[in-house]
Scaffold this motif. Structure first.
Motif, PDB file in Angstrom:
ATOM      1  N   LYS A  19       0.838  -1.206   0.000  1.00 29.50           N
ATOM      2  CA  LYS A  19       0.000   0.000   0.000  1.00 29.50           C
ATOM      3  C   LYS A  19       0.871   1.253   0.000  1.00 29.50           C
ATOM      4  O   LYS A  19       0.577   2.238  -0.695  1.00 29.50           O
ATOM      5  CB  LYS A  19      -0.901  -0.020   1.241  1.00 29.50           C
ATOM      6  N   GLU A  20       1.940   1.181   0.748  1.00 26.84           N
ATOM      7  CA  GLU A  20       2.818   2.355   0.846  1.00 26.84           C
ATOM      8  C   GLU A  20       3.480   2.652  -0.505  1.00 26.84           C
ATOM      9  O   GLU A  20       3.580   3.816  -0.921  1.00 26.84           O
ATOM     10  CB  GLU A  20       3.884   2.110   1.915  1.00 26.84           C
ATOM     11  N   GLU A  21       3.899   1.592  -1.174  1.00 27.13           N
ATOM     12  CA  GLU A  21       4.508   1.785  -2.495  1.00 27.13           C
ATOM     13  C   GLU A  21       3.503   2.392  -3.466  1.00 27.13           C
ATOM     14  O   GLU A  21       3.826   3.302  -4.240  1.00 27.13           O
ATOM     15  CB  GLU A  21       5.023   0.449  -3.029  1.00 27.13           C
ATOM     16  N   ASP A  22       2.284   1.876  -3.421  1.00 32.75           N
ATOM     17  CA  ASP A  22       1.226   2.422  -4.276  1.00 32.75           C
ATOM     18  C   ASP A  22       1.046   3.917  -4.022  1.00 32.75           C
ATOM     19  O   ASP A  22       0.959   4.724  -4.951  1.00 32.75           O
ATOM     20  CB  ASP A  22      -0.096   1.694  -4.014  1.00 32.75           C
ATOM     21  N   GLU A  23       0.986   4.257  -2.749  1.00 38.19           N
ATOM     22  CA  GLU A  23       0.736   5.661  -2.404  1.00 38.19           C
ATOM     23  C   GLU A  23       1.885   6.546  -2.861  1.00 38.19           C
ATOM     24  O   GLU A  23       1.671   7.656  -3.368  1.00 38.19           O
ATOM     25  CB  GLU A  23       0.516   5.786  -0.889  1.00 38.19           C
TER      26      GLU A  23
END
Length: 244
Positions: A19-23
DNA sequence: AAACCTACCAACCGCAGCGTC
DNA sequence: TGACGCTGCGGTTGGTAGGTT
Protein backbone atom coordinates in the motif's frame (compact mmCIF):
# COMPACT_ATOMS: atom_id res chain seq x y z
CA UNK A 1 25.89 -8.54 -27.53
CA UNK A 2 23.19 -8.36 -24.90
CA UNK A 3 21.34 -5.51 -23.45
CA UNK A 4 21.98 -3.85 -20.19
CA UNK A 5 19.35 -4.66 -17.61
CA UNK A 6 16.52 -2.19 -17.39
CA UNK A 7 17.43 -1.42 -13.82
CA UNK A 8 19.71 -2.35 -11.00
CA UNK A 9 18.10 -5.57 -9.93
CA UNK A 10 20.15 -6.04 -6.83
CA UNK A 11 18.40 -3.24 -4.97
CA UNK A 12 14.87 -3.48 -6.25
CA UNK A 13 11.80 -5.05 -4.73
CA UNK A 14 9.84 -7.62 -6.64
CA UNK A 15 6.47 -9.19 -6.22
CA UNK A 16 3.29 -7.70 -4.91
CA UNK A 17 3.15 -3.99 -4.29
CA UNK A 18 2.51 -2.69 -0.81
CA UNK A 19 0.00 0.00 0.00
CA UNK A 20 2.82 2.36 0.85
CA UNK A 21 4.51 1.79 -2.50
CA UNK A 22 1.23 2.42 -4.28
CA UNK A 23 0.74 5.66 -2.40
CA UNK A 24 4.24 6.82 -3.17
CA UNK A 25 3.79 6.10 -6.85
CA UNK A 26 0.39 7.76 -7.03
CA UNK A 27 1.49 10.87 -5.24
CA UNK A 28 4.60 11.16 -7.37
CA UNK A 29 2.68 10.85 -10.62
CA UNK A 30 0.04 13.28 -9.40
CA UNK A 31 2.74 15.88 -9.00
CA UNK A 32 5.06 15.06 -11.88
CA UNK A 33 2.89 13.23 -14.34
CA UNK A 34 3.67 10.04 -16.21
CA UNK A 35 6.82 9.41 -18.09
CA UNK A 36 10.54 9.03 -17.42
CA UNK A 37 9.88 5.65 -15.90
CA UNK A 38 13.56 4.91 -15.69
CA UNK A 39 14.23 7.70 -13.26
CA UNK A 40 10.86 7.66 -11.55
CA UNK A 41 11.57 5.00 -8.92
CA UNK A 42 14.55 6.84 -7.55
CA UNK A 43 12.79 10.19 -7.66
CA UNK A 44 9.74 8.75 -5.97
CA UNK A 45 11.75 6.88 -3.39
CA UNK A 46 10.69 3.47 -4.60
CA UNK A 47 12.85 0.38 -4.65
CA UNK A 48 11.30 -0.78 -7.89
CA UNK A 49 12.42 -0.77 -11.48
CA UNK A 50 10.82 1.70 -13.84
CA UNK A 51 9.12 -1.01 -15.77
CA UNK A 52 7.46 -2.30 -12.65
CA UNK A 53 6.25 1.19 -11.75
CA UNK A 54 4.83 1.70 -15.21
CA UNK A 55 2.99 -1.62 -15.12
CA UNK A 56 1.61 -0.96 -11.68
CA UNK A 57 0.36 2.47 -12.67
CA UNK A 58 -1.12 1.46 -16.01
CA UNK A 59 -2.73 -1.75 -14.89
CA UNK A 60 -3.83 -0.94 -11.40
CA UNK A 61 -3.41 2.58 -10.09
CA UNK A 62 -4.54 4.77 -12.96
CA UNK A 63 -7.56 6.74 -11.74
CA UNK A 64 -9.62 6.17 -14.86
CA UNK A 65 -9.60 2.40 -14.65
CA UNK A 66 -13.04 0.88 -14.70
CA UNK A 67 -12.43 -2.36 -12.78
CA UNK A 68 -15.29 -4.73 -12.25
CA UNK A 69 -16.80 -7.31 -14.53
CA UNK A 70 -16.83 -7.01 -18.28
CA UNK A 71 -20.20 -6.34 -19.82
CA UNK A 72 -21.71 -8.42 -22.59
CA UNK A 73 -21.10 -5.51 -24.97
CA UNK A 74 -17.46 -5.40 -24.00
CA UNK A 75 -17.21 -9.14 -24.53
CA UNK A 76 -18.56 -8.89 -28.04
CA UNK A 77 -16.40 -5.92 -28.87
CA UNK A 78 -13.31 -7.76 -27.69
CA UNK A 79 -14.23 -10.78 -29.77
CA UNK A 80 -14.77 -8.71 -32.87
CA UNK A 81 -11.61 -6.72 -32.42
CA UNK A 82 -9.62 -9.85 -31.76
CA UNK A 83 -10.95 -11.40 -34.93
CA UNK A 84 -9.66 -8.38 -36.79
CA UNK A 85 -6.48 -7.61 -34.96
CA UNK A 86 -5.39 -10.80 -33.26
CA UNK A 87 -3.46 -10.49 -30.01
CA UNK A 88 -3.00 -6.76 -30.32
CA UNK A 89 -4.16 -6.24 -26.78
CA UNK A 90 -3.03 -2.66 -26.53
CA UNK A 91 -5.05 -1.66 -29.58
CA UNK A 92 -8.05 -3.58 -28.34
CA UNK A 93 -7.68 -1.89 -24.98
CA UNK A 94 -7.73 1.44 -26.75
CA UNK A 95 -11.29 0.71 -27.79
CA UNK A 96 -12.39 -0.14 -24.28
CA UNK A 97 -12.11 2.91 -22.05
CA UNK A 98 -11.05 2.04 -18.56
CA UNK A 99 -9.69 -1.34 -19.51
CA UNK A 100 -6.04 -2.26 -19.77
CA UNK A 101 -4.33 -4.51 -22.23
CA UNK A 102 -3.28 -6.81 -19.42
CA UNK A 103 -6.80 -7.01 -18.11
CA UNK A 104 -8.22 -7.78 -21.53
CA UNK A 105 -5.53 -10.33 -22.20
CA UNK A 106 -6.26 -12.09 -18.93
CA UNK A 107 -9.97 -11.91 -19.54
CA UNK A 108 -9.53 -13.33 -23.00
CA UNK A 109 -7.49 -16.25 -21.75
CA UNK A 110 -9.78 -17.07 -18.87
CA UNK A 111 -13.27 -16.30 -20.19
CA UNK A 112 -13.61 -15.47 -23.83
CA UNK A 113 -11.58 -18.40 -25.09
CA UNK A 114 -13.98 -20.70 -23.34
CA UNK A 115 -16.95 -18.71 -24.51
CA UNK A 116 -15.88 -19.10 -28.13
CA UNK A 117 -15.15 -22.77 -27.67
CA UNK A 118 -18.62 -23.25 -26.25
CA UNK A 119 -19.97 -21.62 -29.40
CA UNK A 120 -17.95 -24.06 -31.43
CA UNK A 121 -15.52 -21.41 -32.60
CA UNK A 122 -11.78 -21.58 -32.59
CA UNK A 123 -10.55 -18.76 -30.32
CA UNK A 124 -7.55 -18.10 -32.53
CA UNK A 125 -9.13 -18.17 -35.94
CA UNK A 126 -12.71 -17.31 -34.99
CA UNK A 127 -13.81 -20.01 -37.38
CA UNK A 128 -15.97 -23.00 -36.66
CA UNK A 129 -13.81 -25.50 -34.88
CA UNK A 130 -13.91 -28.23 -37.50
CA UNK A 131 -13.08 -25.77 -40.28
CA UNK A 132 -10.41 -24.08 -38.25
CA UNK A 133 -8.68 -27.38 -37.78
CA UNK A 134 -8.48 -27.81 -41.51
CA UNK A 135 -7.00 -24.42 -42.21
CA UNK A 136 -4.85 -23.48 -39.28
CA UNK A 137 -1.69 -23.66 -41.32
CA UNK A 138 -2.76 -21.00 -43.74
CA UNK A 139 -4.86 -18.70 -41.63
CA UNK A 140 -3.29 -16.52 -39.01
CA UNK A 141 -5.60 -13.92 -37.62
CA UNK A 142 -3.12 -12.62 -35.16
CA UNK A 143 0.30 -11.65 -36.29
CA UNK A 144 1.55 -11.47 -32.78
CA UNK A 145 4.93 -12.81 -31.87
CA UNK A 146 5.16 -16.35 -30.79
CA UNK A 147 6.55 -19.68 -31.73
CA UNK A 148 4.06 -20.16 -34.52
CA UNK A 149 4.08 -16.64 -35.79
CA UNK A 150 6.40 -14.73 -38.01
CA UNK A 151 8.37 -11.52 -37.61
CA UNK A 152 6.40 -8.32 -38.04
CA UNK A 153 8.23 -7.22 -41.12
CA UNK A 154 7.49 -10.28 -43.18
CA UNK A 155 4.85 -10.37 -45.84
CA UNK A 156 2.71 -12.60 -43.70
CA UNK A 157 1.31 -9.53 -42.11
CA UNK A 158 -1.96 -8.58 -40.57
CA UNK A 159 -3.30 -7.44 -43.89
CA UNK A 160 -3.25 -10.91 -45.27
CA UNK A 161 -4.69 -12.41 -42.16
CA UNK A 162 -7.58 -10.07 -41.69
CA UNK A 163 -8.84 -8.40 -44.74
CA UNK A 164 -7.66 -9.93 -47.92
CA UNK A 165 -10.93 -11.70 -48.35
CA UNK A 166 -9.11 -14.77 -49.49
CA UNK A 167 -8.53 -16.24 -46.10
CA UNK A 168 -11.32 -14.86 -43.99
CA UNK A 169 -14.83 -16.08 -44.22
CA UNK A 170 -16.87 -13.87 -46.46
CA UNK A 171 -19.74 -13.91 -44.02
CA UNK A 172 -17.53 -13.00 -41.11
CA UNK A 173 -15.79 -10.12 -42.83
CA UNK A 174 -19.05 -8.66 -43.99
CA UNK A 175 -20.45 -8.90 -40.53
CA UNK A 176 -17.63 -6.99 -38.91
CA UNK A 177 -17.66 -3.25 -39.11
CA UNK A 178 -14.33 -2.28 -40.59
CA UNK A 179 -14.82 1.33 -39.68
CA UNK A 180 -12.33 0.92 -36.93
CA UNK A 181 -11.41 3.86 -34.86
CA UNK A 182 -9.55 4.25 -31.65
CA UNK A 183 -10.77 6.38 -28.85
CA UNK A 184 -8.47 7.83 -26.32
CA UNK A 185 -8.50 5.67 -23.25
CA UNK A 186 -7.86 8.46 -20.82
CA UNK A 187 -7.57 11.61 -22.80
CA UNK A 188 -9.30 13.79 -20.29
CA UNK A 189 -7.25 12.98 -17.26
CA UNK A 190 -3.88 12.70 -18.84
CA UNK A 191 -1.50 15.62 -18.95
CA UNK A 192 -0.07 16.60 -22.31
CA UNK A 193 2.28 13.94 -23.46
CA UNK A 194 5.53 14.52 -25.23
CA UNK A 195 5.78 11.11 -26.75
CA UNK A 196 6.30 11.14 -30.49
CA UNK A 197 3.69 8.48 -30.95
CA UNK A 198 0.62 10.08 -32.42
CA UNK A 199 -1.68 8.00 -30.29
CA UNK A 200 -0.39 9.73 -27.23
CA UNK A 201 -1.42 13.27 -27.97
CA UNK A 202 -4.94 14.01 -26.83
CA UNK A 203 -5.33 16.87 -29.24
CA UNK A 204 -4.29 14.89 -32.24
CA UNK A 205 -6.18 12.47 -34.36
CA UNK A 206 -5.22 8.86 -34.25
CA UNK A 207 -4.64 6.74 -37.28
CA UNK A 208 -5.10 3.04 -36.84
CA UNK A 209 -2.83 2.40 -39.78
CA UNK A 210 0.05 3.13 -37.48
CA UNK A 211 -0.51 0.03 -35.51
CA UNK A 212 -1.52 -2.02 -38.48
CA UNK A 213 1.97 -1.87 -39.83
CA UNK A 214 2.39 1.56 -41.34
CA UNK A 215 4.90 3.62 -39.51
CA UNK A 216 5.32 7.32 -39.22
CA UNK A 217 6.27 8.88 -42.46
CA UNK A 218 4.46 6.32 -44.51
CA UNK A 219 1.60 7.94 -46.23
CA UNK A 220 -1.87 6.77 -45.61
CA UNK A 221 -4.97 8.49 -46.74
CA UNK A 222 -7.12 7.93 -43.75
CA UNK A 223 -9.47 10.82 -43.28
CA UNK A 224 -10.15 12.55 -40.06
CA UNK A 225 -13.63 12.97 -38.75
CA UNK A 226 -14.24 16.52 -37.79
CA UNK A 227 -15.19 17.06 -34.17
CA UNK A 228 -13.65 13.78 -33.28
CA UNK A 229 -10.24 12.80 -32.08
CA UNK A 230 -10.05 9.76 -34.20
CA UNK A 231 -9.43 8.89 -37.77
CA UNK A 232 -11.60 6.14 -39.04
CA UNK A 233 -9.80 3.45 -40.85
CA UNK A 234 -11.85 2.37 -43.78
CA UNK A 235 -9.56 1.70 -46.71
CA UNK A 236 -9.03 -1.88 -47.72
CA UNK A 237 -5.75 -2.93 -46.23
CA UNK A 238 -4.39 -4.07 -49.56
CA UNK A 239 -4.71 -0.58 -50.88
CA UNK A 240 -2.64 0.79 -48.09
CA UNK A 241 -0.09 -1.94 -48.26
CA UNK A 242 0.50 -1.54 -51.94
CA UNK A 243 -0.10 2.17 -52.10
CA UNK A 244 -3.06 1.90 -54.41
C1' DA B 1 -11.12 -29.47 8.62
C1' DA B 2 -7.77 -30.60 5.42
C1' DA B 3 -6.10 -31.57 0.97
C1' DC B 4 -6.48 -30.84 -3.60
C1' DC B 5 -7.94 -28.50 -7.81
C1' DT B 6 -9.15 -24.67 -10.67
C1' DA B 7 -9.57 -20.02 -12.07
C1' DC B 8 -8.09 -15.60 -11.80
C1' DC B 9 -5.01 -11.81 -12.11
C1' DA B 10 -0.94 -9.08 -10.78
C1' DA B 11 3.54 -8.93 -12.01
C1' DC B 12 7.71 -10.32 -14.45
C1' DC B 13 10.54 -11.19 -18.53
C1' DG B 14 12.31 -10.71 -23.03
C1' DC B 15 11.98 -8.53 -27.22
C1' DA B 16 10.91 -4.92 -30.65
C1' DG B 17 10.32 -0.17 -31.99
C1' DC B 18 11.77 4.35 -31.84
C1' DG B 19 14.56 8.38 -30.72
C1' DT B 20 19.02 10.28 -29.83
C1' DC B 21 23.78 10.81 -30.28
C1' DT C 1 24.90 4.50 -39.92
C1' DG C 2 25.01 1.97 -36.05
C1' DA C 3 25.16 1.71 -31.05
C1' DC C 4 22.70 2.72 -27.14
C1' DG C 5 18.90 3.85 -23.99
C1' DC C 6 14.06 4.12 -22.98
C1' DT C 7 9.45 2.72 -23.49
C1' DG C 8 5.77 -0.26 -24.68
C1' DC C 9 3.92 -4.76 -25.89
C1' DG C 10 2.78 -9.56 -25.59
C1' DG C 11 3.71 -14.03 -23.53
C1' DT C 12 4.28 -16.31 -19.40
C1' DT C 13 4.58 -17.25 -14.51
C1' DG C 14 3.47 -17.51 -9.72
C1' DG C 15 0.58 -16.46 -5.85
C1' DT C 16 -3.82 -16.90 -3.98
C1' DA C 17 -8.80 -17.00 -3.46
C1' DG C 18 -12.56 -19.86 -3.98
C1' DG C 19 -14.59 -24.25 -4.93
C1' DT C 20 -14.73 -29.27 -4.57
C1' DT C 21 -13.86 -33.73 -2.68
Amino acid sequence: MGRSPCCEKAHTNKGAWTKEEDERLISYIKVHGEGCWRSLPKAAGLLRCGKSCRLRWINYLRPDLKRGNFTEEEDELIIKLHSLLGNKWSIIAGRLPGRTDNEIKNYWNTHIKRKLLSRGLDPQTHRPLNRAALTTTSYRPENARGPDTVPRETTDSIEEGHSSGTSMDEDQSSEINLELSISLPYASAKPPCTSPKVACAPSQAICLCYDLGLRRGEACSCQSIKSSQVISYFRPLEEIKFGL
